[in-house]
Design a protein around this motif. Sequence first.
Motif, short mmCIF file in Angstrom:
data_model
loop_
_atom_site.label_atom_id
_atom_site.label_comp_id
_atom_site.label_asym_id
_atom_site.label_seq_id
_atom_site.Cartn_x
_atom_site.Cartn_y
_atom_site.Cartn_z
N SER A 1 1.41 5.26 1.00
CA SER A 1 0.95 6.27 1.95
C SER A 1 0.01 7.24 1.25
O SER A 1 0.31 7.74 0.17
CB SER A 1 2.15 7.04 2.52
OG SER A 1 3.03 6.17 3.20
N TRP B 1 -3.03 6.24 0.32
CA TRP B 1 -4.10 5.39 -0.20
C TRP B 1 -4.95 4.94 0.99
O TRP B 1 -4.55 4.05 1.74
CB TRP B 1 -3.52 4.17 -0.91
CG TRP B 1 -3.01 4.42 -2.29
CD1 TRP B 1 -2.73 5.62 -2.86
CD2 TRP B 1 -2.69 3.43 -3.27
NE1 TRP B 1 -2.25 5.45 -4.13
CE2 TRP B 1 -2.22 4.12 -4.41
CE3 TRP B 1 -2.76 2.04 -3.29
CZ2 TRP B 1 -1.82 3.46 -5.56
CZ3 TRP B 1 -2.36 1.38 -4.44
CH2 TRP B 1 -1.90 2.07 -5.56
N HIS B 2 -6.12 5.50 1.15
CA HIS B 2 -6.94 5.18 2.32
C HIS B 2 -7.77 3.92 2.11
O HIS B 2 -8.19 3.28 3.07
CB HIS B 2 -7.84 6.36 2.66
CG HIS B 2 -7.08 7.61 3.00
ND1 HIS B 2 -6.28 7.71 4.11
CD2 HIS B 2 -6.97 8.80 2.35
CE1 HIS B 2 -5.72 8.91 4.16
NE2 HIS B 2 -6.12 9.59 3.10
N PHE B 3 -8.03 3.57 0.87
CA PHE B 3 -8.93 2.45 0.62
C PHE B 3 -8.27 1.35 -0.23
O PHE B 3 -8.39 0.18 0.07
CB PHE B 3 -10.21 2.94 -0.08
CG PHE B 3 -10.93 3.99 0.71
CD1 PHE B 3 -11.63 3.66 1.85
CD2 PHE B 3 -10.88 5.32 0.32
CE1 PHE B 3 -12.30 4.63 2.59
CE2 PHE B 3 -11.54 6.30 1.06
CZ PHE B 3 -12.25 5.95 2.20
N LYS C 1 0.84 -1.19 0.00
CA LYS C 1 0.00 0.00 0.00
C LYS C 1 0.88 1.25 0.00
O LYS C 1 1.97 1.24 0.56
CB LYS C 1 -0.90 -0.01 1.24
CG LYS C 1 -2.09 0.91 1.19
CD LYS C 1 -3.04 0.60 2.34
CE LYS C 1 -4.31 1.42 2.24
NZ LYS C 1 -5.28 1.07 3.30
#
Length: 210
Positions: A178, A180-182, A176
Motif C-alpha cells: 500500500s 506503492w503507486h508504480f 504490492k
Amino acid sequence: MLLERKDEWVPGSEQRRERAVVSLVVDMGPAQGHGVTVGSKVLAVNGDSVEGMTYAEVLQAIKAAPRPMRVTFARGGGGEEANVGRCLYKTCAGAPRSYKVWKRRYFVIGGAVARPNVLQLYNSKQAFDHVVIAVFQRAPVTQRVKAVKLGSAWWTSPIRAKQYDGAPPLHTFFVKKSGWHFKQMNFASESLPELERLREQILRVCRPAT
C-alpha cells in the motif's frame, strides 16, 4: 547439512520427545551423496543410539564423537518444504513486457536465517545454502540476497496466465505494498503448482487483492 529440533508425540502416551531432524541438505555435499534428505531423523552416532536424548544432547554427541564419524538416520520424505522453491522474479512498474527481463530466483519465506514473514530471494539454492552455513558458523555472508519484510500492508493479485512471443507459457502474479503507486514485485513460473505454493505462503502474511 543443518539439523533443527522437532518435537513429536510418544506413541501411546501424552508425552513429547525431542528429535534432531535434518532441515537443510547442501546440494552436491557429502550428506546428499549418502542419501540424507530433509526430514531425516538422527538415530545413532557412531553406532550409539540417541533414543531418549534431547536435541542439545544429540548435538553434543555429534561434536564429541571421534572422527571419522558415522551418523545413522531414519530417512524423511525428502521433498522441499512449502516455504521454499524456484520462481521467476522482476520488480518494475506494472507487468514485465518481455520474457528476457525475468530473473530466475530461489525463494525462501522465513526459514533458517530470517523471521517467518521475511521473503528472501537468492540467485540459487546453492547461494541460500552458503548463507545458512555462514550464519551458523558466524562467518561473513558474501552472497547477495533480496529480503523483504511482508505484512498486512502488502497485498497479492490472483494468478493469471501470460504468454510472451517465442517463450513458454507462464503463470504470474504480483505483490504490492500500500502506497506503492508504480512499483510491484512480479513472480512467475512455468509450473502452476510451484507458483501456487509461493502465493499461498505469501498469503499467510499478506492479504489478497479485493
